[in-house]
Design an enzyme around this catalytic site. Structure first.
Site, PDB file in Angstrom:
ATOM      1  CB  CYS A 113      -0.941   0.006   1.193  1.00 19.43           C
ATOM      2  SG  CYS A 113      -2.120  -1.356   1.131  1.00 19.43           S
ATOM      3  CG  HIS A 250      -3.121   3.803   1.652  1.00 23.00           C
ATOM      4  ND1 HIS A 250      -3.605   3.309   0.467  1.00 23.00           N
ATOM      5  CD2 HIS A 250      -3.189   2.778   2.557  1.00 23.00           C
ATOM      6  CE1 HIS A 250      -3.944   2.035   0.629  1.00 23.00           C
ATOM      7  NE2 HIS A 250      -3.702   1.694   1.885  1.00 23.00           N
ATOM      8  CG  ASN A 280      -6.654  -0.610   1.096  1.00 18.60           C
ATOM      9  OD1 ASN A 280      -5.923  -0.215   0.192  1.00 18.60           O
ATOM     10  ND2 ASN A 280      -6.200  -1.006   2.265  1.00 18.60           N
TER      11      ASN A 280
HETATM   12  O1  UT7 Z   1      -3.878  -0.667   3.407  1.00 22.45           O
HETATM   13  C1  UT7 Z   1      -2.989  -1.326   4.237  1.00 22.45           C
HETATM   14  C2  UT7 Z   1      -3.204  -0.976   5.625  1.00 22.45           C
HETATM   15  N1  UT7 Z   1      -4.398  -1.557   6.137  1.00 22.45           N
HETATM   16  C3  UT7 Z   1      -5.121  -0.888   6.974  1.00 22.45           C
HETATM   17  O2  UT7 Z   1      -4.832   0.253   7.212  1.00 22.45           O
HETATM   18  C4  UT7 Z   1      -6.271  -1.549   7.679  1.00 22.45           C
HETATM   19  C5  UT7 Z   1      -6.176  -1.260   9.139  1.00 22.45           C
HETATM   20  N2  UT7 Z   1      -7.228  -1.827   9.957  1.00 22.45           N
HETATM   21  C6  UT7 Z   1      -8.537  -1.473   9.832  1.00 22.45           C
HETATM   22  O3  UT7 Z   1      -8.890  -0.694   8.986  1.00 22.45           O
HETATM   23  C7  UT7 Z   1      -9.515  -2.004  10.869  1.00 22.45           C
HETATM   24  O4  UT7 Z   1      -8.812  -2.668  11.873  1.00 22.45           O
HETATM   25  C8  UT7 Z   1     -10.566  -2.960  10.256  1.00 22.45           C
HETATM   26  C9  UT7 Z   1     -11.552  -2.167   9.407  1.00 22.45           C
HETATM   27  C10 UT7 Z   1      -9.885  -4.027   9.442  1.00 22.45           C
HETATM   28  C11 UT7 Z   1     -11.380  -3.634  11.370  1.00 22.45           C
HETATM   29  O5  UT7 Z   1     -11.902  -2.685  12.267  1.00 22.45           O
HETATM   30  P1  UT7 Z   1     -11.797  -2.939  13.851  1.00 22.45           P
HETATM   31  O6  UT7 Z   1     -12.508  -1.825  14.494  1.00 22.45           O
HETATM   32  O7  UT7 Z   1     -10.338  -3.107  14.161  1.00 22.45           O
HETATM   33  O8  UT7 Z   1     -12.650  -4.242  14.045  1.00 22.45           O
HETATM   34  P2  UT7 Z   1     -12.206  -5.670  14.624  1.00 22.45           P
HETATM   35  O9  UT7 Z   1     -11.318  -6.381  13.683  1.00 22.45           O
HETATM   36  O10 UT7 Z   1     -11.720  -5.490  16.005  1.00 22.45           O
HETATM   37  O11 UT7 Z   1     -13.607  -6.421  14.672  1.00 22.45           O
HETATM   38  C12 UT7 Z   1     -14.630  -5.999  15.543  1.00 22.45           C
HETATM   39  C13 UT7 Z   1     -15.794  -6.963  15.449  1.00 22.45           C
HETATM   40  C14 UT7 Z   1     -15.437  -8.424  15.714  1.00 22.45           C
HETATM   41  O12 UT7 Z   1     -16.489  -8.995  16.436  1.00 22.45           O
HETATM   42  P3  UT7 Z   1     -16.361  -9.252  18.010  1.00 22.45           P
HETATM   43  O13 UT7 Z   1     -15.201 -10.189  18.172  1.00 22.45           O
HETATM   44  O14 UT7 Z   1     -16.111  -7.892  18.610  1.00 22.45           O
HETATM   45  O15 UT7 Z   1     -17.687  -9.837  18.356  1.00 22.45           O
HETATM   46  C15 UT7 Z   1     -15.418  -9.030  14.315  1.00 22.45           C
HETATM   47  O16 UT7 Z   1     -15.719 -10.403  14.316  1.00 22.45           O
HETATM   48  O17 UT7 Z   1     -16.370  -6.925  14.140  1.00 22.45           O
HETATM   49  C16 UT7 Z   1     -16.491  -8.247  13.624  1.00 22.45           C
HETATM   50  N3  UT7 Z   1     -16.296  -8.207  12.197  1.00 22.45           N
HETATM   51  C17 UT7 Z   1     -17.283  -8.043  11.290  1.00 22.45           C
HETATM   52  N4  UT7 Z   1     -18.608  -7.904  11.442  1.00 22.45           N
HETATM   53  C18 UT7 Z   1     -19.341  -7.722  10.319  1.00 22.45           C
HETATM   54  C19 UT7 Z   1     -15.117  -8.294  11.518  1.00 22.45           C
HETATM   55  N5  UT7 Z   1     -15.338  -8.167  10.197  1.00 22.45           N
HETATM   56  C20 UT7 Z   1     -16.666  -8.016  10.022  1.00 22.45           C
HETATM   57  C21 UT7 Z   1     -17.489  -7.847   8.900  1.00 22.45           C
HETATM   58  N6  UT7 Z   1     -18.815  -7.693   9.096  1.00 22.45           N
HETATM   59  N7  UT7 Z   1     -17.001  -7.774   7.640  1.00 22.45           N
END
Ligand code: UT7
Length: 323
Positions: A113, A250, A280
């Protein structure tokens, strides 16, 4: 006197197929509300079957050449930032060169990225050293091809697309008032390589593999490292956050973009945001955002842009450019 790399053309291409979050709901266990609130993404584009990264790159390059009023043979170097090449080799850049007929040499840069920022820094070095006069820099990706459709935490976040810019050598006074690239800052830290990677490859599995990401950890690094690299690049250019007219970040996550701008002390009115429409697109996201913002008439001559990106490696960096 110093030789500067001036931005003289911008263009982009997005595949025709638009996949709204509502369609994602039919593919994996997710909701529009979750995707929007956690990432800011509302839709993304997916390349058609048989449509390759080089095809997207060629269309973006043609748009940039048109914008610059140049022909392909005016270009003497071509750099493509991509992590999703058509084939293991040759480079996407040489495929694009073959299709467009650019002169000089062509090669790929792979910094995931952060690839576009790395490619811009590379092109800037070629121009400053006198090696090249007109460099076509492209970010092009088909990330839909490396998604794990069983992993809802990643597959809803990425999209396909390409953006391109043309940099041309021009003499400047050597001050921060010059037009062109004023500074670049590149960083990587391979200790964090397991936070974001693809689990296959030529030498390991002889398969392409799929993307694996520890999103929360990447998020944590992103805000801190993006604000830091932007600050360093501005300082090197002899500028401060007050001088910034536009951040062109980005486009991975609207929350990362907002928090980074806050940390830099730049208001959100001065941030280009396209993640809602593109998802992304890795190395393509900054040139896509640049091109869309330019088309919308956002930019004025003399304005200062800061581009910043982070991705797998971890690799991150920033470019400060005056229009
Ligand atoms: O481009 C390269 C660099 N990449 C990035 O910059 C990405 C960086 N990271 C992010 O953007 C975020 O961490 C994400 C968007 C990937 C995720 O957001 P988050 O606030 O960190 O969420 P999380 O992974 O902690 O997930 C929270 C909850 C979980 O449920 P529980 O365990 O709290 O019950 C996941 O299972 O959301 C759940 N979850 C979803 N629910 C519905 C994870 N993915 C999904 C989904 N739909 N697609």
């Amino acid at each position: 006197m110093i030789r500067r790399a001036i931005l003289c053309g911008v263009g982009h291409y997005l595949p025709e197929r638009v996949v709204e979050n509502a369609e994602m709901e039919t593919m994996v266990d997710t909701t529009d509300a979750w995707i929007k609130s956690r990432s800011g993404i509302e839709r993304r584009h997916f390349a058609a079957e048989g449509e390759l990264t080089s095809d997207l790159a060629v269309k973006a390059a043609e748009a940039a050449l048109k914008d610059a009023g140049m022909n392909a043979d005016d270009i003497d170097a071509l750099v493509v930032a991509t992590s999703t090449p058509d084939t293991t080799f040759p480079s996407v850049a040489t495929i694009v060169q073959g299709k467009l007929g650019t002169a000089g040499f062509a090669f790929d840069v792979q910094a995931v990225c952060a690839g576009f920022v790395y490619a811009m820094a590379t092109a800037n070095s070629f121009i400053q050293s006198g090696q090249s006069r007109r460099v076509l820099v492209i970010g092009a990706e088909t990330f839909s091809r490396i998604m794990n459709w069983e992993d809802r935490t990643t597959c809803v976040l990425f999209g396909d697309g390409a953006g391109a810019v043309i940099l041309e050598a021009q003499d400047g006074a050597g001050t921060s008032a010059d037009a062109g690239i004023l500074s670049t800052d590149l960083n990587s830290d391979g200790r964090f390589r397991d936070l974001l990677y693809v689990d296959g490859g030529v030498s390991s599995t002889q398969t392409t593999g799929v993307l694996v990401m520890q999103g929360k950890e990447v998020f944590r690094h992103a805000v801190e490292k993006l604000a830091q690299t932007a600050h360093t690049a501005l300082e090197t250019a002899g500028l401060s956050a007050d001088d910034v007219d536009w951040i062109v970040p980005h486009q991975a996550n609207s929350r990362i973009i907002t928090r980074t701008a806050q940390k830099m002390g730049v208001s959100m009115e001065r941030v280009v945001m396209t993640v809602q429409d593109h998802g992304n697109t890795s190395a393509a996201s900054i040139p896509l955002a640049l091109s869309v913002a330019k088309r919308e008439g956002k930019f004025q001559p003399g304005q200062v842009l800061v581009m910043e990106a982070i991705g797998g490696g971890l690799a991150w960096g920033a470019v400060v450019l005056r229009l």
